[in-house]
Write an enzyme that holds these catalytic residues in place. Sequence first.
Site, short mmCIF file in Angstrom:
data_model
loop_
_atom_site.label_atom_id
_atom_site.label_comp_id
_atom_site.label_asym_id
_atom_site.label_seq_id
_atom_site.Cartn_x
_atom_site.Cartn_y
_atom_site.Cartn_z
N HIS A 84 22.16 -37.31 35.71
CA HIS A 84 23.17 -37.29 34.65
C HIS A 84 24.36 -36.42 35.05
O HIS A 84 24.29 -35.64 36.00
CB HIS A 84 22.57 -36.75 33.35
N GLU A 150 21.57 -32.43 35.86
CA GLU A 150 22.91 -32.49 35.27
C GLU A 150 23.89 -32.04 36.36
O GLU A 150 24.07 -30.85 36.62
CB GLU A 150 23.02 -31.59 34.05
#
Length: 268
Positions: A84, A150
């Site tokens: 992500h 992330e």
Amino acid sequence: MAKIIVLDPGHGGPDPGAIGNDLREKDVTLAIAQRAAGLLRSLGADVRLTRNDDRVFNEDKAADLNARADFANKLRADYFISIHINAGRGTGFESYIAPSVANQEAARRQNILHGEVAGVFQSTGLPDRGKKTANFAVLRRTSMPAILLECGFIDRTEDASRLKNLAFLDNVAQAIARGAARAVGLAGTNPTPTPEPNPVPKPLSKYYKDIVPGMEWGVGSVDALYERGIMRGDGQGNFRPTETMTRLEAAVAINNAIEYILKQTGKS
């Protein structure tokens, strides 16, 4: 038997994920995952992607997240890696595993994979935000060790400039492949040397040592401001590019700019 590694590029189809700086999360995550998949396959892993183009399992977000986890469970995968891009005006890299006391193997693997990817971010001046836990659906529902990465903040200019750089994406993908291979114990795996935790990046600026690769888009402006006497660093060769400017520092820079303009126009 080959180790099965599932790579999960976040979002897709009608869900763009986070948006910022002319980037869409779904595009960046897919680019990283596809690069990492090729590298892992070259190391002998059986790599499956939850999506290999711009689509999702289900347009309902909750159902789609469940389907991604189910996809890995049905394969009896050895490792699940969800990729992500963050948002919220922060900066840097962080990783998540499920907050389970019985998740020792996931934590061991997180230490390995996180260290590899964080090193890439640190080498360009972005921080390591740390190893964390969260009850995300893809972490909670998978039956094998799982991690969610992330990879920078899409709405932060400094992070986005790197995410637009294909060489940087290649480095992130290599780190993911290297870390995943080590985590699942692929025999004889040593695709590239492991980066130092805090390698010394090569400066790009004529005046500052902390303007490093990934900041190319701002080098000309930074050096021009120095040469015109409008904005200087800390006196020790640092521009401090990721630090917030105070009102006092802004006042000095604005006043210097006004004086420079007046001199150029002959009105000083």
